[in-house]
Design an enzyme around this catalytic site. Structure first.
Site, PDB file in Angstrom:
ATOM      1  CG  HIS A 195      37.377  45.306  22.671  1.00  0.00           C
ATOM      2  ND1 HIS A 195      36.181  44.794  23.098  1.00  0.00           N
ATOM      3  CD2 HIS A 195      37.375  45.171  21.320  1.00  0.00           C
ATOM      4  CE1 HIS A 195      35.500  44.349  22.054  1.00  0.00           C
ATOM      5  NE2 HIS A 195      36.196  44.562  20.965  1.00  0.00           N
TER       6      HIS A 195
HETATM    7  C1  UD1 Z   1      39.218  43.635  16.576  1.00  0.00           C
HETATM    8  C2  UD1 Z   1      37.948  43.930  15.784  1.00  0.00           C
HETATM    9  C3  UD1 Z   1      36.766  44.073  16.739  1.00  0.00           C
HETATM   10  C4  UD1 Z   1      36.670  42.882  17.656  1.00  0.00           C
HETATM   11  C5  UD1 Z   1      37.986  42.686  18.383  1.00  0.00           C
HETATM   12  C6  UD1 Z   1      37.957  41.485  19.289  1.00  0.00           C
HETATM   13  C7  UD1 Z   1      38.228  45.252  13.717  1.00  0.00           C
HETATM   14  C8  UD1 Z   1      38.035  46.573  13.127  1.00  0.00           C
HETATM   15  N1  UD1 Z   1      38.053  45.189  15.048  1.00  0.00           N
HETATM   16  O1  UD1 Z   1      39.481  44.774  17.383  1.00  0.00           O
HETATM   17  O2  UD1 Z   1      35.583  44.165  15.978  1.00  0.00           O
HETATM   18  O3  UD1 Z   1      35.631  43.101  18.589  1.00  0.00           O
HETATM   19  O4  UD1 Z   1      39.023  42.499  17.390  1.00  0.00           O
HETATM   20  O5  UD1 Z   1      39.148  41.350  20.013  1.00  0.00           O
HETATM   21  O6  UD1 Z   1      38.500  44.305  13.014  1.00  0.00           O
HETATM   22  N2  UD1 Z   1      46.983  43.630  19.318  1.00  0.00           N
HETATM   23  C9  UD1 Z   1      47.859  42.859  20.046  1.00  0.00           C
HETATM   24  N3  UD1 Z   1      47.902  41.515  19.777  1.00  0.00           N
HETATM   25  C10 UD1 Z   1      47.133  40.924  18.816  1.00  0.00           C
HETATM   26  C11 UD1 Z   1      46.262  41.749  18.083  1.00  0.00           C
HETATM   27  C12 UD1 Z   1      46.184  43.083  18.354  1.00  0.00           C
HETATM   28  O7  UD1 Z   1      48.567  43.344  20.903  1.00  0.00           O
HETATM   29  O8  UD1 Z   1      47.235  39.699  18.630  1.00  0.00           O
HETATM   30  C13 UD1 Z   1      46.896  45.076  19.638  1.00  0.00           C
HETATM   31  C14 UD1 Z   1      47.701  45.918  18.670  1.00  0.00           C
HETATM   32  O9  UD1 Z   1      48.216  46.995  19.356  1.00  0.00           O
HETATM   33  C15 UD1 Z   1      46.661  46.412  17.695  1.00  0.00           C
HETATM   34  C16 UD1 Z   1      45.445  46.572  18.601  1.00  0.00           C
HETATM   35  O10 UD1 Z   1      45.550  45.504  19.549  1.00  0.00           O
HETATM   36  O11 UD1 Z   1      47.035  47.576  17.069  1.00  0.00           O
HETATM   37  C17 UD1 Z   1      44.137  46.488  17.885  1.00  0.00           C
HETATM   38  O12 UD1 Z   1      44.031  45.253  17.157  1.00  0.00           O
HETATM   39  P1  UD1 Z   1      43.009  45.144  15.905  1.00  0.00           P
HETATM   40  O13 UD1 Z   1      42.967  43.749  15.412  1.00  0.00           O
HETATM   41  O14 UD1 Z   1      43.322  46.217  14.918  1.00  0.00           O
HETATM   42  O15 UD1 Z   1      41.628  45.529  16.549  1.00  0.00           O
HETATM   43  P2  UD1 Z   1      40.942  45.052  17.910  1.00  0.00           P
HETATM   44  O16 UD1 Z   1      40.848  46.227  18.806  1.00  0.00           O
HETATM   45  O17 UD1 Z   1      41.568  43.796  18.428  1.00  0.00           O
END
Ligand code: UD1
Length: 374
Positions: free
Chosen positions: A213
């Site tokens: 991821h």
């Molecule tokens: C985040 C953390 C990462 C961690 C990971 C675990 C940061 C910078 N990154 O990354 O360190 O390893 O979580 O999962 O804080 N999204 C959904 N549903 C949700 C949340 C997110 O669909 O409930 C999708 C959205 O498109 C979003 C993308 O995932 O834009 C990224 O989510 P984000 O929380 O920004 O970062 P992660 O890649 O999840």
């Protein structure tokens, strides 16, 4: 003895399994009153609610519902909404004596900055880890959080060295072990009771688990395409189950790579795509797997505690003990290296590894004791 009022902040999936044992250890002691705050960085049921259920963690007292966004948007939203809570909640009781943050996600850093600006002391759990790669958003979060925290709870000795090198005072640094491993040891018996292996038609020791991821691996079509190709090739002899993070799922669809994955259908090979899993189902899968291939930080530690070979799709790690003492090997983005190490796993010649000192299921209790006497 007066009660200490603590704000415990969580936001994203890996935070939940770290905060659960801390909350339990603190709430077992009469001296603490804990307010659990969820920023809402992760909001899908699969990435959030299911963890509260699996971890037997109480619901948050406050939910900030910040959702997704760019790094600046997400960080700013957490700061704005959390500041309001930090300023408002004391009117209903005494002010917060301390804020506890865990890990390295955007919510961790945002909460630490917000608290420090209001002169609320910050304790950081999982402090001191450094990959020395500032292109990783988590590395920025770690450096900033540690710079403004005044209590630093560290999971491995390299973290202590890093903090001392950065000029943090010795008496602020506490090597306590790994809270995520507290959760793992506590819930392993429940994970073994899950029926996910028979449901998927898997047999213990006869399959691999993949997770990818990180932006560096999933945000570029060529890199993600090559990774899936190599994994598909590696999966000729045993199936690899791949619970897919929503971020990765979106990229796979956008880059037209869906044909590389197939749903699980009892075949004895290939990459089986699954939706994101809750804590117990995922632990059931990893703990009984033959090998784990991942770019996750936490999973390197869990694999080490479980004694399962872990091939890490990164060039650096902020958790060097998982390579030096544990079961992890850094593969970088070298497909040849992945093949070589997978062959070692299959032929039984892969290194063994051991569980690091203080990863014994009692890290959270040590943290609670230190907080009590500080
Ligand atoms: C985040 C953390 C990462 C961690 C990971 C675990 C940061 C910078 N990154 O990354 O360190 O390893 O979580 O999962 O804080 N999204 C959904 N549903 C949700 C949340 C997110 O669909 O409930 C999708 C959205 O498109 C979003 C993308 O995932 O834009 C990224 O989510 P984000 O929380 O920004 O970062 P992660 O890649 O999840």
């Amino acid at each position: 003895m007066s009660t200490l009022r603590l704000a415990c902040v969580v936001g994203a999936r890996p935070n939940f399994m770290k905060m659960a044992p801390i909350l339990r250890a603190l709430e077992a002691l009469e001296q603490f009153e804990c307010v659990l705050i969820h920023t809402g960085q992760h909001y899908d049921r699969d990435l959030s609610d299911v963890f509260f259920e699996d971890l037997q963690m109480r619901r948050p007292d406050v939910h900030l519902e910040v959702g997704s966004g760019t790094h600046a948007q997400q960080t700013a939203r957490v700061m704005e909404r959390l500041e309001e809570v930090f300023l408002r909640l004391p009117e209903q009781g005494q002010p917060f004596d301390r804020v506890i943050v865990v890990g390295d996600v955007n919510s961790t850093m945002a909460a630490a900055i917000t608290a420090a600006k209001l002169h609320i002391p910050v304790a950081h759990v999982e402090a001191g880890l450094r990959s020395f790669d500032r292109t990783m958003p988590e590395e920025i979060n770690r450096i900033v959080t540690d710079a403004i925290a005044d209590m630093l709870f560290v999971s491995e000795p390299a973290g202590v060295d890093n903090l001392l090198r950065e000029g943090k005072p010795r008496d602020q640094i506490h090597l306590v072990g790994n809270v995520m491993i507290d959760t793992l040891f506590q819930l392993l018996p429940l994970a073994y009771d899950r029926d996910i292996l028979p449901r998927l038609g898997l047999e213990a020791g006869q399959y691999g688990v993949v997770t990818i991821h990180r932006p560096s691996n999933v945000d570029h079509p060529e890199i993600l395409g090559t990774l899936l190709e190599v994994l598909d090739d590696a999966a000729r002899n045993m199936p690899f189950v791949f619970p897919i993070h929503p971020r990765t799922q979106k990229r796979i669809e956008r880059f037209g790579l869906t044909d590389r994955l197939r749903p699980s259908n009892g075949r004895l090979s290939g990459i089986w795509s699954l939706p994101p899993l809750g804590y117990l189902d995922f632990l059931a899968l990893t703990s009984q797997s033959r090998v784990i291939v991942t770019d996750s930080g936490g999973l390197q530690e869990e694999a080490t505690a479980l004694g399962i070979p872990c091939l890490t799709l990164r060039n650096t790690t902020e958790r060097p003990i998982t390579v030096d003492e544990g079961t992890s090997t850094l593969i970088g983005d070298d497909p040849g290296r992945l093949r070589v190490e997978l062959d070692k796993v299959c032929s039984g010649t892969y290194k063994r590894g051991r569980c690091p000192e203080l990863w014994d299921g009692h890290a959270a209790e040590r943290i609670a004791q230190i907080l009590m006497t500080s």
